[in-house]
Design an enzyme around this catalytic site. Sequence first.
Site, short mmCIF file in Angstrom:
data_model
loop_
_atom_site.label_atom_id
_atom_site.label_comp_id
_atom_site.label_asym_id
_atom_site.label_seq_id
_atom_site.Cartn_x
_atom_site.Cartn_y
_atom_site.Cartn_z
N LYS A 74 48.77 44.75 40.92
CA LYS A 74 48.34 43.37 40.65
C LYS A 74 49.47 42.47 40.15
O LYS A 74 49.47 41.28 40.44
CB LYS A 74 47.15 43.36 39.69
CG LYS A 74 45.87 43.86 40.36
CD LYS A 74 44.65 43.66 39.51
CE LYS A 74 43.41 44.16 40.24
NZ LYS A 74 42.19 43.97 39.46
N ASP A 111 38.51 38.27 39.93
CA ASP A 111 37.68 39.09 39.03
C ASP A 111 36.91 38.22 38.02
O ASP A 111 35.74 38.43 37.77
CB ASP A 111 38.55 40.10 38.26
CG ASP A 111 39.07 41.20 39.17
OD1 ASP A 111 38.40 41.51 40.18
OD2 ASP A 111 40.15 41.75 38.89
#
Length: 301
Positions: A74, A111
């Site tokens: 990420k 998210d």
Amino acid sequence: MSEFRITGKAKLAGVIGHPVTHSLSPVLHNYWLARKEIDGAYVPLSVAPDVFVTAVKGLQASGFRGANVTIPHKEAAFAIADEVDPMARIAGSVNTLVFREDGTIHGSSTDGFGYIANLEADGIDVTALANRGPALLLGAGGAARSIATSLLEKGFQVIFSNRTAERADGLANELDAAWRRHFPKGDAPRLSTVAWDKWEEQLSELALVVNTTSLGMQGGPAPDWTPDLSRASSHLVVSDIVYVPQETLFLKAAKERGLTTSGGLGMLLHQARPGFKAWFGADTEVDEATAAYIRAALNKR
Ligand code: ATR
């Protein structure tokens, strides 16, 4: 369903991880693709960290529309993006890459979006909740980082509590600095921490508590984790990002006290929507049929 769903013109995307076998994203995206009869495919891509950049460039050169990015990539995804959404920039993490026609890469973090969208889908008025009191986040990992950023955007005061206190302090300081950098003229974010053995005592003042740790997860460090909710006010919303089991003991205890709860499976489904829209050009519904399909996939594991 049309006869030839994946043709030579298929739109392509995937999920880059290492390992990637645990990812439910291929099941979810291919379910939506089939249901919508879209000529497209979404594949798992196991990519070691040292070849992440090579792999992304290769996907771009092969005509992929983009990819989701999961652990451990990420931060690398953040670095490779030419343009990054403000909230992903503050969180310092990217999970969705879109390869644009001009050759540039756009990065976002979905998210936090998925978390908020799931609360709203569960009938929770998030803006009203932010006015009612602070949000307490249990944990200080990647999930806490993204969720906290979205909660700050919604106007929440955010409190972190983590077993390793330094990690909670570090995350609060980091987000504070990133927020001020991005909004130099805006209100300072309201961030603080509370000791891991003290958070249950704060419950009466809170509007929202979120478990972002692996506590309560089947096969995790403490599947039987059940905090003491006796000090919770009647308007506390309790949420958990763990989705195996779908109802953790934490959520069960909250329900038994009559509190509003929100489970983790919905976040997983909602976080996938922006990527699907960008790559395959269609809106998606997170409905009971989708949840049932993913539950069946989870049960087969
Ligand atoms: P993610 O990126 O998915 O959020 P992570 O970075 O591994 O995952 O973070 C896991 C979180 O669960 C951390 O906050 C971790 O606490 P520490 O920072 O103290 O490690 C928390 N966690 C894991 N096992 C735990 C346990 N047995 N008790 C309390 N917290 C735990």
